[in-house]
Design a protein around this motif. Structure first.
Motif, PDB file in Angstrom:
ATOM      1  N   ALA A   1       0.832  -1.189   0.000  1.00 21.18           N
ATOM      2  CA  ALA A   1       0.000   0.000   0.000  1.00 21.18           C
ATOM      3  C   ALA A   1       0.870   1.243   0.000  1.00 21.18           C
ATOM      4  O   ALA A   1       1.851   1.318   0.721  1.00 21.18           O
ATOM      5  CB  ALA A   1      -0.896   0.004   1.240  1.00 21.18           C
ATOM      6  N   PRO A   2       0.557   2.253  -0.830  1.00 22.13           N
ATOM      7  CA  PRO A   2       1.389   3.465  -0.870  1.00 22.13           C
ATOM      8  C   PRO A   2       1.432   4.150   0.478  1.00 22.13           C
ATOM      9  O   PRO A   2       0.457   4.181   1.218  1.00 22.13           O
ATOM     10  CB  PRO A   2       0.667   4.340  -1.919  1.00 22.13           C
ATOM     11  N   ALA A   3       2.604   4.709   0.808  1.00 18.61           N
ATOM     12  CA  ALA A   3       2.747   5.427   2.064  1.00 18.61           C
ATOM     13  C   ALA A   3       1.935   6.708   2.009  1.00 18.61           C
ATOM     14  O   ALA A   3       1.805   7.340   0.973  1.00 18.61           O
ATOM     15  CB  ALA A   3       4.226   5.768   2.297  1.00 18.61           C
ATOM     16  N   GLN A   4       1.387   7.116   3.134  1.00 13.40           N
ATOM     17  CA  GLN A   4       0.578   8.311   3.205  1.00 13.40           C
ATOM     18  C   GLN A   4       1.328   9.390   3.974  1.00 13.40           C
ATOM     19  O   GLN A   4       2.159   9.116   4.822  1.00 13.40           O
ATOM     20  CB  GLN A   4      -0.753   8.004   3.912  1.00 13.40           C
ATOM     21  N   GLY A   5       0.990  10.638   3.683  1.00 14.37           N
ATOM     22  CA  GLY A   5       1.511  11.739   4.483  1.00 14.37           C
ATOM     23  C   GLY A   5       2.964  12.062   4.233  1.00 14.37           C
ATOM     24  O   GLY A   5       3.615  12.672   5.048  1.00 14.37           O
ATOM     25  N   ARG A   6       3.529  11.671   3.063  1.00 16.48           N
ATOM     26  CA  ARG A   6       4.926  11.980   2.772  1.00 16.48           C
ATOM     27  C   ARG A   6       5.020  12.617   1.401  1.00 16.48           C
ATOM     28  O   ARG A   6       4.504  12.101   0.423  1.00 16.48           O
ATOM     29  CB  ARG A   6       5.777  10.707   2.792  1.00 16.48           C
ATOM     30  N   ALA A   7       5.678  13.758   1.319  1.00 17.65           N
ATOM     31  CA  ALA A   7       5.863  14.413   0.029  1.00 17.65           C
ATOM     32  C   ALA A   7       6.814  13.603  -0.826  1.00 17.65           C
ATOM     33  O   ALA A   7       7.801  13.067  -0.338  1.00 17.65           O
ATOM     34  CB  ALA A   7       6.413  15.814   0.234  1.00 17.65           C
ATOM     35  N   SER A   8       6.506  13.512  -2.102  1.00 12.96           N
ATOM     36  CA  SER A   8       7.386  12.805  -3.016  1.00 12.96           C
ATOM     37  C   SER A   8       8.697  13.548  -3.156  1.00 12.96           C
ATOM     38  O   SER A   8       8.738  14.778  -3.124  1.00 12.96           O
ATOM     39  CB  SER A   8       6.709  12.678  -4.389  1.00 12.96           C
ATOM     40  N   ALA A   9       9.811  12.789  -3.320  1.00 15.13           N
ATOM     41  CA  ALA A   9      11.107  13.434  -3.518  1.00 15.13           C
ATOM     42  C   ALA A   9      11.161  14.130  -4.868  1.00 15.13           C
ATOM     43  O   ALA A   9      11.823  15.146  -5.033  1.00 15.13           O
ATOM     44  CB  ALA A   9      12.232  12.408  -3.416  1.00 15.13           C
ATOM     45  N   ALA A  10      10.474  13.562  -5.866  1.00 13.19           N
ATOM     46  CA  ALA A  10      10.438  14.204  -7.171  1.00 13.19           C
ATOM     47  C   ALA A  10       9.357  15.273  -7.179  1.00 13.19           C
ATOM     48  O   ALA A  10       8.472  15.294  -6.327  1.00 13.19           O
ATOM     49  CB  ALA A  10      10.163  13.163  -8.260  1.00 13.19           C
ATOM     50  N   ALA A  11       9.412  16.166  -8.136  1.00 14.32           N
ATOM     51  CA  ALA A  11       8.420  17.222  -8.217  1.00 14.32           C
ATOM     52  C   ALA A  11       7.037  16.628  -8.443  1.00 14.32           C
ATOM     53  O   ALA A  11       6.878  15.706  -9.252  1.00 14.32           O
ATOM     54  CB  ALA A  11       8.772  18.169  -9.366  1.00 14.32           C
ATOM     55  N   PRO A  12       5.990  17.112  -7.747  1.00  9.78           N
ATOM     56  CA  PRO A  12       4.650  16.583  -7.911  1.00  9.78           C
ATOM     57  C   PRO A  12       4.219  16.682  -9.376  1.00  9.78           C
ATOM     58  O   PRO A  12       4.453  17.680 -10.053  1.00  9.78           O
ATOM     59  CB  PRO A  12       3.798  17.494  -7.015  1.00  9.78           C
ATOM     60  N   SER A  13       3.598  15.647  -9.860  1.00 13.20           N
ATOM     61  CA  SER A  13       3.187  15.623 -11.253  1.00 13.20           C
ATOM     62  C   SER A  13       2.078  14.612 -11.438  1.00 13.20           C
ATOM     63  O   SER A  13       2.056  13.577 -10.782  1.00 13.20           O
ATOM     64  CB  SER A  13       4.376  15.266 -12.140  1.00 13.20           C
ATOM     65  N   ARG A  14       1.166  14.937 -12.362  1.00 14.86           N
ATOM     66  CA  ARG A  14       0.100  14.005 -12.694  1.00 14.86           C
ATOM     67  C   ARG A  14       0.502  13.108 -13.859  1.00 14.86           C
ATOM     68  O   ARG A  14      -0.246  12.219 -14.238  1.00 14.86           O
ATOM     69  CB  ARG A  14      -1.175  14.782 -13.042  1.00 14.86           C
ATOM     70  N   SER A  15       1.649  13.369 -14.444  1.00 10.60           N
ATOM     71  CA  SER A  15       2.102  12.561 -15.567  1.00 10.60           C
ATOM     72  C   SER A  15       2.579  11.201 -15.072  1.00 10.60           C
ATOM     73  O   SER A  15       2.901  11.032 -13.898  1.00 10.60           O
ATOM     74  CB  SER A  15       3.231  13.282 -16.298  1.00 10.60           C
ATOM     75  N   PRO A  16       2.635  10.211 -15.963  1.00  5.60           N
ATOM     76  CA  PRO A  16       3.102   8.877 -15.566  1.00  5.60           C
ATOM     77  C   PRO A  16       4.526   8.933 -15.035  1.00  5.60           C
ATOM     78  O   PRO A  16       5.296   9.847 -15.374  1.00  5.60           O
ATOM     79  CB  PRO A  16       3.033   8.089 -16.876  1.00  5.60           C
ATOM     80  N   PRO A  17       4.911   7.965 -14.206  1.00  9.32           N
ATOM     81  CA  PRO A  17       6.282   7.941 -13.682  1.00  9.32           C
ATOM     82  C   PRO A  17       7.310   7.910 -14.810  1.00  9.32           C
ATOM     83  O   PRO A  17       7.093   7.279 -15.847  1.00  9.32           O
ATOM     84  CB  PRO A  17       6.325   6.648 -12.849  1.00  9.32           C
ATOM     85  N   ARG A  18       8.418   8.577 -14.601  1.00  8.57           N
ATOM     86  CA  ARG A  18       9.496   8.592 -15.579  1.00  8.57           C
ATOM     87  C   ARG A  18      10.264   7.270 -15.490  1.00  8.57           C
ATOM     88  O   ARG A  18      10.684   6.854 -14.414  1.00  8.57           O
ATOM     89  CB  ARG A  18      10.428   9.767 -15.249  1.00  8.57           C
ATOM     90  N   THR A  19      10.447   6.606 -16.617  1.00 10.63           N
ATOM     91  CA  THR A  19      11.194   5.347 -16.638  1.00 10.63           C
ATOM     92  C   THR A  19      12.688   5.617 -16.677  1.00 10.63           C
ATOM     93  O   THR A  19      13.175   6.354 -17.543  1.00 10.63           O
ATOM     94  CB  THR A  19      10.801   4.491 -17.855  1.00 10.63           C
ATOM     95  N   LEU A  20      13.397   5.026 -15.722  1.00 15.13           N
ATOM     96  CA  LEU A  20      14.855   5.091 -15.698  1.00 15.13           C
ATOM     97  C   LEU A  20      15.408   3.716 -16.060  1.00 15.13           C
ATOM     98  O   LEU A  20      15.027   2.704 -15.473  1.00 15.13           O
ATOM     99  CB  LEU A  20      15.360   5.507 -14.315  1.00 15.13           C
TER     100      LEU A  20
END
Length: 352
Positions: A24-43
């Motif tokens: 389950a995704p963690a709650q109450g923590r800001a993402s380290a990457a900039a907030p975005s509604r776009s799909p995750p960037r593939t590395l």
């Protein structure tokens, strides 16, 4: 067949436990990457086979990468030269290999041709190498190595200098043995088991698998002093252009480490190792995690790029590499700013 059934049953039970409460995704923590509604960037990440990839597998399984704005496509490399070339030809974004590779290519001492003025840098520390010299059953001592064949990934990079230093400390010279290039740890393990070579440096869990098959452990890498083995490496130019994704990767990788070192996740960690390494059994997974997750000598929980460890690598390269260079400045080969930004987002949240 009965043993295989037990292994499958054990892995299945542990993975069901993961599915029930560990993703389950963690709650109450800001993402380290900039907030975005776009799909995750593939590395695109390229690494050697082995247990040192456990933090990546954990972060993938727990969804940490996606929470930090990226997803990881992990590929295994056959050799260090292939890994380095893939970073320069743009087919891979980030590598996981020994810091000695970074140093070698920055100093013009690598084994494959790359563009002039390379810009490689280590961005996080992974481990001390987990290096173990393993030999075939007839070879029970260093003296028995005379006239025998030892395999390495590459002669002028990676851990070849550690192996040469081990031989030197036991009274052997390069002319006393024959070196043969055989690629990464997984390849060398399989060749050693097949009797193609008499000895090689292996990493966990391949050293444990070898020992249980009657092969001998002559020495560990601890004999050369504090050593930095695996690091994450990138081109500096790529990192500058992809900072948000890189910081997101590092934050998620660190969360994977924290999850692995949490005792309540130990069974799930063992299941991940078994699911991702061929030939792994519950017993070997437990023993491997004892090494990989040891508070002393295990994976680097703080991901630090320790200058003292880098100096040992530089000393070995100064002693054995060609053309001869005196290397003594660890800061030339690291870029720690991205890790600092990733860790500045605070400790990983508690997860079930």
């Amino acid at each position: 067949m009965r043993t295989n059934a037990i292994v499958v049953s054990w892995i299945g039970s542990a993975c069901l436990a993961l599915a029930a409460g560990g993703c389950a995704p963690a709650q109450g923590r800001a993402s380290a990457a900039a907030p975005s509604r776009s799909p995750p960037r593939t590395l695109r990440v390229i690494a050697f086979e082995g247990g040192h990839n456990l933090p990546i597998w954990a972060a993938q399984r727990q969804g940490f990468f996606e929470e930090d704005g990226v997803q990881v496509a992990l590929t295994f490399t056959p050799t260090s030269t292939f890994l380095i070339s893939s970073l320069f030809d743009g087919t891979q974004d980030l590598g996981v290999a020994s810091i000695d590779n970074v140093i070698a290519y920055q100093e013009g001492q690598g084994e494959t041709k790359i563009p002039e003025n390379p810009d490689l840098a280590a961005i996080f520390g992974g481990d001390d190498g987990f290096l173990t010299l393993v030999t075939a059953p007839p070879v029970k001592s260093f003296e028995d190595l005379r006239g025998k064949t030892l395999s390495v990934d590459a002669m002028t990079t990676g851990f070849a200098f550690v192996l040469r230093e081990m031989l030197h400390r036991h009274g052997l010279t390069e002319s006393d043995v024959k070196f043969e290039k055989a690629g990464g740890t997984g390849n060398r393990f399989r060749d050693l088991m097949a009797g193609k070579h008499d000895g090689t440096l292996l990493r966990t869990p391949f050293d444990l698998l070898s020992k249980d098959r009657g092969f001998h452990v002559l020495e560990t890498g601890a004999g050369v002093g504090p050593y930095l083995g695996t690091v994450g490496l990138v081109r500096r130019s790529w990192a500058r252009q992809n900072e948000a994704a890189l910081v997101g990767f590092l934050a998620a990788y660190h969360r994977g480490l924290e999850w692995l070192f949490d005792p309540k996740n130990r069974e799930a960690a063992e299941a991940l190792l078994a699911a991702n390494i061929k030939g792994m059994t519950p017993e070997f997974a437990k023993r491997s995690c004892d090494v990989l997750l040891s508070p002393q000598g295990g994976l680097f929980r703080d991901m630090a790029l320790d200058p003292a460890r880098i100096r040992t690598v530089l000393a070995l390269r100064s002693k054995y590499a060609e053309p001869k260079k005196s290397l003594d400045d660890p800061s030339r080969y690291v870029e720690a700013s991205y890790l600092q930004k990733a860790l500045a987002h605070g400790p990983a949240p508690s997860r079930p």
